[in-house]
Design an enzyme around this catalytic site. Sequence first.
Site, PDB file in Angstrom:
ATOM      1  N   ALA A   1       0.776  -1.176   0.101  1.00 20.64           N
ATOM      2  CA  ALA A   1       0.108   0.168   0.008  1.00 20.64           C
ATOM      3  C   ALA A   1       0.901   1.306   0.090  1.00 20.64           C
ATOM      4  O   ALA A   1       1.560   1.737   1.077  1.00 20.64           O
ATOM      5  CB  ALA A   1      -0.915  -0.104   1.311  1.00 20.64           C
TER       6      ALA A   1
ATOM      7  N   GLU B   1      10.722  -4.723  -7.905  1.00 20.74           N
ATOM      8  CA  GLU B   1       9.457  -5.028  -8.459  1.00 20.74           C
ATOM      9  C   GLU B   1       9.301  -4.891 -10.185  1.00 20.74           C
ATOM     10  O   GLU B   1       8.979  -5.644 -10.845  1.00 20.74           O
ATOM     11  CB  GLU B   1       8.473  -4.006  -8.055  1.00 20.74           C
ATOM     12  CG  GLU B   1       7.174  -3.829  -8.782  1.00 20.74           C
ATOM     13  CD  GLU B   1       6.284  -2.676  -8.218  1.00 20.74           C
ATOM     14  OE1 GLU B   1       5.134  -2.208  -8.956  1.00 20.74           O
ATOM     15  OE2 GLU B   1       6.622  -1.890  -7.142  1.00 20.74           O
TER      16      GLU B   1
END
Length: 384
Positions: free
Chosen positions: A124, A242
Amino acid sequence: MDLTLSREEQDLREAARRFARKEIAPVTERMDREDHFPRDVFARLGAQGFLGLTLPEKYGGLGLSYIAQALVLEEIARVSPALALSVGAHSNLFADNVARNADDDQRAAFLPAAAAGEAVGALALTEPDAGSDAVSIRMRAERDGNHYRLNGTKQFITNGPVADMMLVYAKTAPDKGSRGISAFLVRRDTPGFSVTKSLDKMGMRGSPTGELAFQDVRVPRDQLVGKENDGVRIMMSGLNVERAVLTAIPVGIIAECLDRSVAYARQREQFGQKIGRFQLVQAKLAEMYSDLEASRWLMYAALETVRADHRNLRASAAALTFASEASTRAALDAIQIHGGYGYMRDLPLERLARDAKLLEIGAGTSEIRRLIVARELLGREFVE
């Protein structure tokens, strides 16, 4: 750099391919039509070891490389980029981040369930006014005795509507800017947390994306990851890994589009001959193949780079930028080769085209990733 896959990696890729074709393919239509997240399939991915590939064995993982993780994501993405995105957000953005940055107690508390697929993880970070400019987040985390009290909103969070545990970034020292960010582990059942909206997307349907609210969410001090105000280091290294790992998703899309297009060009006849004899069709296939090979090599190079140095940003930024844009081209070219059939929902090509576009937007847009590459090439004086 030796990029030859080991026997273990080849076997892993084949196992992932079999799983994707047998277990994931039957649910892809429902995922896209209903925006359905197949939690049972996700759990089976965990049972097969596909969700904890890079995690330490003591926490239920396999202790393998980022290349192994990318190989599995590529095979899942060939069948369902949406599920690959959710798996990547869970296993890399959340679990691998925790494995690299959390302490032993935190790893023991969160990683076994993540590896087994018993709980879904999410990262988040993004907020309504903080997307590519991630360090401008406004969520606050204020000390409250042995707790922190979190207040704010997160937006566009992959897995957010179904996540059981999250790695959440918040400002603990707003006056320090990027040097005042901290990272926290938060469970879904913590009072004050809510999913305010599940977002309806153009593509990547079945990978839930949501808006999350934190209203006086009290998080124990022992769920602070790393040191207070050290979150930007965790954030940037996580974004870097990522980008490298998630490059496997556009690579999978290109590979699937190429295979389907070659097969169709061999059997489809028009004007008395196979369309594979037409030079313009041949050109599209050649370009698709070139993009696939270039994307794969850029991905492998980026994975090797982040393994050695999480601070080197340009390799992963370049890999995801090139591969994501190539996957959009490949999906549209595959539709063109298939003609009217490609435009129909009977084939997955239109879904792959919708899914591919998100990869030019997430993990920093293509424009931001180009700036990252350019600034590293030009030097520190061009960063500010």
